[in-house]
Design an enzyme around this catalytic site. Structure first.
Site, PDB file in Angstrom:
ATOM      1  N   ASP A  17       0.581  -1.286  -0.084  1.00 53.33           N
ATOM      2  CA  ASP A  17       0.095  -0.034  -0.133  1.00 53.33           C
ATOM      3  C   ASP A  17       0.860   1.336   0.234  1.00 53.33           C
ATOM      4  OD1 ASP A  17      -2.330  -1.621   0.191  1.00 53.33           O
ATOM      5  OD2 ASP A  17      -2.486  -1.406   2.283  1.00 53.33           O
ATOM      6  N   TYR A  62       6.775 -10.201   6.497  1.00 51.44           N
ATOM      7  CA  TYR A  62       6.607  -8.819   6.709  1.00 51.44           C
ATOM      8  C   TYR A  62       7.406  -8.410   8.117  1.00 51.44           C
ATOM      9  CZ  TYR A  62       3.251  -7.921   3.034  1.00 51.44           C
ATOM     10  OH  TYR A  62       2.620  -7.794   1.749  1.00 51.44           O
TER      11      TYR A  62
END
Length: 402
Positions: free
Chosen positions: A112, A173
């Site tokens: 994002d 992540y």
């Protein structure tokens, strides 16, 4: 450009004897005298090649990028400030591909706005020399054209049916944050509850409009550790940096940032460490409580694992990448050191301890009176969303993995 003729600038009586054609000629002459001709920009003709005359091969590229100043990885109709826009501009400029549509392109993850990556992977079919011993220097070619905050680290040959999206074995992540007044031990206790296979509808943004109606995902590991102790504040551990690592095969939209948001509430002792169990219990909590996302800045797609990919490292190119990162690191460390010295000097003036290093990580307006998550207003249920979009004729069931 129009020319205004008035009595303040011209003797109109002396013009009365002129014919219409003569007046037009004078006006045109005045236009030429008063109008500056725009500079003509000389542009080189765009390089074009006949792709039918060249060999092709399917490859993967490993990328790193600092996403702080970009509107996300995926290309958008409303903005050119995306990682993909820069990638395809470079790929077409150096004629490695004819177009995105004909390149058999896939991406491993769709990060994002503001999110960075150290190991994003894309797969596509590119122009080739047809000789493995003297293949085109792909990394060098692309890095010459890409911005400094987007770098191609390595490439590798793969089978024609290989997909960076569907052949990824796992994704890692990382999320970095300052310790501040957070209880890291309590956070580590809480984060273990998300490990395993769960329905994460209360810990993501439900993208039902795009066909995502199944929210089961498997997280294989999650942990938090102190990754660096700030030497500037040797006696103040509140400035230590922490590192959250989450590994799984696939993730939902905003899943990591939702998890971090709840985790920060646990770390600040506003929520019980068992709150994740409650949110993952869909029977008792079928609707997502309203809460704000964690900041996008610290999030990084850190690693993408693939089997049977032989990465090619170009020595000259990787040296340039390291040099570029060192310059960026030095720039930010100088700023961080300067701010650290300012903080040390300013904190000696404060009569009481201020400990807000991590409070900014949760976005949105903060209420003066804290309301527990499970007592907050909740969003529409998954079933209501499906019914709504079905009636609108907008529900298209698609693969939901990212």
């Amino acid at each position: 450009m129009s020319l205004e003729v008035d009595s303040d600038n011209y003797d109109l009586e002396n013009l009365n004897h002129l014919t219409k054609e003569e007046l037009i000629s004078i006006i045109l002459d005045l236009k030429k005298q008063n109008c500056k001709k725009p500079d003509r920009k000389i542009t080189k003709p765009k390089r074009t090649i006949d792709f039918t005359k060249y060999h092709k091969r399917h490859v993967v590229f490993k990328l790193l990028y600092l996403g702080w100043d970009y509107h996300g990885f995926a290309a958008q109709d409303v903005s050119e400030k995306t990682i993909e826009y820069e990638l395809f501009r470079a790929l077409t400029t150096c004629c490695l591909i004819e177009s995105r549509q004909t390149s058999n392109y896939h991406r491993c993850g769709r990060t994002d706005k503001g999110v960075s990556s150290f190991s994003q992977v894309i797969s596509l079919t590119v122009r080739s020399n047809g000789d493995d011993s003297e293949e085109l220097p792909y990394c060098k070619m692309l890095n010459r054209l890409l911005p400094k905050d987007i770098r191609v680290v390595a490439w590798g040959p793969v089978q024609d049916n290989f997909s960076a999206r569907f052949d990824c074995g796992s994704r890692t992540y990382k999320y970095w944050f300052p310790r501040g007044d957070l209880d890291v031990d309590l956070m580590n206790q809480a984060i273990q509850q998300v490990v395993g296979t769960h329905d994460f509808r209360n810990l993501c943004k439900m993208d039902v409009a795009n066909g995502v109606v199944q929210f089961y995902r498997r997280i294989t590991s999650a942990d938090i550790k102190i990754c660096s102790e700030n030497n500037q504040f040797s006696t103040n551990r509140d400035y230590d940096m922490c590192e959250l690592t989450i590994v799984g095969k696939a993730f939902l939209w905003h899943q990591i940032r939702c998890i971090v948001s709840v985790l920060l509430l646990v770390g600040s002792r506003k929520e019980n460490p068992d709150v994740f169990k409650d949110l993952l219990n869909i029977e008792n909590c079928p609707r997502k409580p309203q809460y704000c996302l964690a900041s996008d800045l610290p999030l990084n797609l850190f690693d993408c694992q693939f089997e049977n990919v032989n990465w090619v490292i170009e020595n000259e190119s990787i040296s340039e990448v390291i040099s570029s990162l060192q310059c960026s690191w030095a720039t930010h460390m100088i700023k961080a050191t300067m701010l650290g010295e300012m903080l040390k000097n300013t904190e000696t003036l404060a009569g009481n301890k201020v400990n807000n290093q991590s409070i900014w990580l949760i976005q949105g307006v903060k209420s003066k009176i804290y309301q527990p998550l499970l007592k907050r207003p909740a969003s529409a249920s998954l079933e209501n969303r499906i019914q709504y979009y079905t009636k609108k004729g907008k529900l298209k069931l698609e693969c939901s993995e990212k």
